[in-house]
Design a protein around this motif. Structure first.
Motif, PDB file in Angstrom:
ATOM      1  N   CYS A 195      11.564   3.962  14.247  1.00 59.08           N
ATOM      2  CA  CYS A 195      11.053   2.667  13.794  1.00 59.08           C
ATOM      3  C   CYS A 195       9.540   2.709  13.620  1.00 59.08           C
ATOM      4  O   CYS A 195       9.016   2.294  12.587  1.00 59.08           O
ATOM      5  CB  CYS A 195      11.444   1.581  14.789  1.00 59.08           C
ATOM      6  SG  CYS A 195      10.716  -0.033  14.463  1.00 59.08           S
ATOM      7  N   LEU A 196       8.839   3.223  14.626  1.00 60.97           N
ATOM      8  CA  LEU A 196       7.378   3.263  14.559  1.00 60.97           C
ATOM      9  C   LEU A 196       6.874   4.214  13.479  1.00 60.97           C
ATOM     10  O   LEU A 196       5.874   3.935  12.819  1.00 60.97           O
ATOM     11  CB  LEU A 196       6.806   3.615  15.930  1.00 60.97           C
ATOM     12  CG  LEU A 196       7.032   2.539  16.993  1.00 60.97           C
ATOM     13  CD1 LEU A 196       6.603   3.031  18.363  1.00 60.97           C
ATOM     14  CD2 LEU A 196       6.312   1.249  16.623  1.00 60.97           C
ATOM     15  N   GLN A 197       7.566   5.314  13.261  1.00 61.77           N
ATOM     16  CA  GLN A 197       7.185   6.222  12.173  1.00 61.77           C
ATOM     17  C   GLN A 197       7.349   5.530  10.826  1.00 61.77           C
ATOM     18  O   GLN A 197       6.504   5.676   9.935  1.00 61.77           O
ATOM     19  CB  GLN A 197       8.018   7.499  12.223  1.00 61.77           C
ATOM     20  CG  GLN A 197       7.649   8.402  13.373  1.00 61.77           C
ATOM     21  CD  GLN A 197       8.593   9.582  13.522  1.00 61.77           C
ATOM     22  OE1 GLN A 197       9.617   9.668  12.858  1.00 61.77           O
ATOM     23  NE2 GLN A 197       8.250  10.485  14.426  1.00 61.77           N
ATOM     24  N   SER A 198       8.404   4.770  10.679  1.00 66.63           N
ATOM     25  CA  SER A 198       8.634   4.032   9.441  1.00 66.63           C
ATOM     26  C   SER A 198       7.554   2.984   9.208  1.00 66.63           C
ATOM     27  O   SER A 198       7.051   2.824   8.094  1.00 66.63           O
ATOM     28  CB  SER A 198      10.014   3.371   9.491  1.00 66.63           C
ATOM     29  OG  SER A 198      10.255   2.640   8.326  1.00 66.63           O
ATOM     30  N   VAL A 199       7.191   2.264  10.266  1.00 68.17           N
ATOM     31  CA  VAL A 199       6.128   1.262  10.154  1.00 68.17           C
ATOM     32  C   VAL A 199       4.810   1.934   9.775  1.00 68.17           C
ATOM     33  O   VAL A 199       4.067   1.432   8.931  1.00 68.17           O
ATOM     34  CB  VAL A 199       5.985   0.459  11.466  1.00 68.17           C
ATOM     35  CG1 VAL A 199       4.722  -0.388  11.451  1.00 68.17           C
ATOM     36  CG2 VAL A 199       7.207  -0.402  11.693  1.00 68.17           C
ATOM     37  N   TRP A 200       4.534   3.096  10.357  1.00 72.15           N
ATOM     38  CA  TRP A 200       3.293   3.831  10.035  1.00 72.15           C
ATOM     39  C   TRP A 200       3.275   4.208   8.560  1.00 72.15           C
ATOM     40  O   TRP A 200       2.267   4.009   7.877  1.00 72.15           O
ATOM     41  CB  TRP A 200       3.169   5.078  10.908  1.00 72.15           C
ATOM     42  CG  TRP A 200       1.967   5.897  10.558  1.00 72.15           C
ATOM     43  CD1 TRP A 200       1.941   7.033   9.809  1.00 72.15           C
ATOM     44  CD2 TRP A 200       0.613   5.628  10.905  1.00 72.15           C
ATOM     45  NE1 TRP A 200       0.658   7.492   9.680  1.00 72.15           N
ATOM     46  CE2 TRP A 200      -0.178   6.646  10.347  1.00 72.15           C
ATOM     47  CE3 TRP A 200       0.003   4.625  11.643  1.00 72.15           C
ATOM     48  CZ2 TRP A 200      -1.552   6.680  10.498  1.00 72.15           C
ATOM     49  CZ3 TRP A 200      -1.379   4.665  11.796  1.00 72.15           C
ATOM     50  CH2 TRP A 200      -2.135   5.685  11.225  1.00 72.15           C
ATOM     51  N   GLN A 201       4.371   4.742   8.046  1.00 72.11           N
ATOM     52  CA  GLN A 201       4.432   5.137   6.641  1.00 72.11           C
ATOM     53  C   GLN A 201       4.233   3.926   5.726  1.00 72.11           C
ATOM     54  O   GLN A 201       3.499   4.000   4.735  1.00 72.11           O
ATOM     55  CB  GLN A 201       5.752   5.827   6.332  1.00 72.11           C
ATOM     56  CG  GLN A 201       5.871   7.190   6.963  1.00 72.11           C
ATOM     57  CD  GLN A 201       7.245   7.797   6.787  1.00 72.11           C
ATOM     58  OE1 GLN A 201       8.181   7.134   6.338  1.00 72.11           O
ATOM     59  NE2 GLN A 201       7.383   9.065   7.150  1.00 72.11           N
ATOM     60  N   ALA A 202       4.879   2.826   6.054  1.00 70.00           N
ATOM     61  CA  ALA A 202       4.723   1.615   5.249  1.00 70.00           C
ATOM     62  C   ALA A 202       3.290   1.111   5.283  1.00 70.00           C
ATOM     63  O   ALA A 202       2.745   0.680   4.257  1.00 70.00           O
ATOM     64  CB  ALA A 202       5.688   0.535   5.734  1.00 70.00           C
ATOM     65  N   SER A 203       2.659   1.175   6.450  1.00 71.95           N
ATOM     66  CA  SER A 203       1.274   0.695   6.551  1.00 71.95           C
ATOM     67  C   SER A 203       0.328   1.605   5.764  1.00 71.95           C
ATOM     68  O   SER A 203      -0.651   1.131   5.195  1.00 71.95           O
ATOM     69  CB  SER A 203       0.835   0.586   8.004  1.00 71.95           C
ATOM     70  OG  SER A 203       0.680   1.859   8.595  1.00 71.95           O
ATOM     71  N   GLU A 204       0.617   2.895   5.709  1.00 68.63           N
ATOM     72  CA  GLU A 204      -0.190   3.821   4.909  1.00 68.63           C
ATOM     73  C   GLU A 204      -0.072   3.488   3.420  1.00 68.63           C
ATOM     74  O   GLU A 204      -1.064   3.504   2.697  1.00 68.63           O
ATOM     75  CB  GLU A 204       0.222   5.272   5.170  1.00 68.63           C
ATOM     76  CG  GLU A 204      -0.221   5.773   6.533  1.00 68.63           C
ATOM     77  CD  GLU A 204      -1.732   5.820   6.659  1.00 68.63           C
ATOM     78  OE1 GLU A 204      -2.380   6.501   5.843  1.00 68.63           O
ATOM     79  OE2 GLU A 204      -2.268   5.164   7.571  1.00 68.63           O
ATOM     80  N   HIS A 205       1.133   3.168   2.960  1.00 66.32           N
ATOM     81  CA  HIS A 205       1.325   2.778   1.558  1.00 66.32           C
ATOM     82  C   HIS A 205       0.589   1.473   1.264  1.00 66.32           C
ATOM     83  O   HIS A 205      -0.042   1.328   0.217  1.00 66.32           O
ATOM     84  CB  HIS A 205       2.810   2.628   1.233  1.00 66.32           C
ATOM     85  CG  HIS A 205       3.564   3.913   1.211  1.00 66.32           C
ATOM     86  ND1 HIS A 205       3.298   4.933   0.328  1.00 66.32           N
ATOM     87  CD2 HIS A 205       4.571   4.365   1.986  1.00 66.32           C
ATOM     88  CE1 HIS A 205       4.109   5.946   0.542  1.00 66.32           C
ATOM     89  NE2 HIS A 205       4.894   5.633   1.566  1.00 66.32           N
ATOM     90  N   LEU A 206       0.662   0.533   2.188  1.00 64.07           N
ATOM     91  CA  LEU A 206      -0.037  -0.741   2.027  1.00 64.07           C
ATOM     92  C   LEU A 206      -1.536  -0.531   1.947  1.00 64.07           C
ATOM     93  O   LEU A 206      -2.208  -1.089   1.078  1.00 64.07           O
ATOM     94  CB  LEU A 206       0.305  -1.675   3.195  1.00 64.07           C
ATOM     95  CG  LEU A 206      -0.394  -3.032   3.200  1.00 64.07           C
ATOM     96  CD1 LEU A 206       0.104  -3.882   2.042  1.00 64.07           C
ATOM     97  CD2 LEU A 206      -0.172  -3.738   4.526  1.00 64.07           C
TER      98      LEU A 206
END
Length: 66
Positions: free
Chosen positions: A21-32
């Protein structure tokens, strides 16, 4: 000042999927950040988990654990 996003995750005995979950949130925040310049904070509120959820979350130094 660029936009700011706070992600709040509530967990209880979530050891088996907290890391993913946290890895996914990190990837999404990087795209943002790349798309908009927005910064992101991640806060996890653990509800007294009896498993190793806290230990998993602590492996992510950019997460604020409550």
């Amino acid at each position: 000042m660029p936009p700011f996003l706070s992600v709040l995750i509530v967990s209880y005995n979530a050891q088996s999927f907290s890391g993913e979950c946290l890895q996914s949130v990190w990837q999404a925040s990087e795209h943002l950040r790349a798309a908009t310049g927005a910064t992101c904070e991640v806060i996890v509120v653990d509800n007294a988990s009896a498993d190793a959820t806290v230990a998993v979350i602590q492996q992510f130094p950019w997460v604020r654990l409550i």
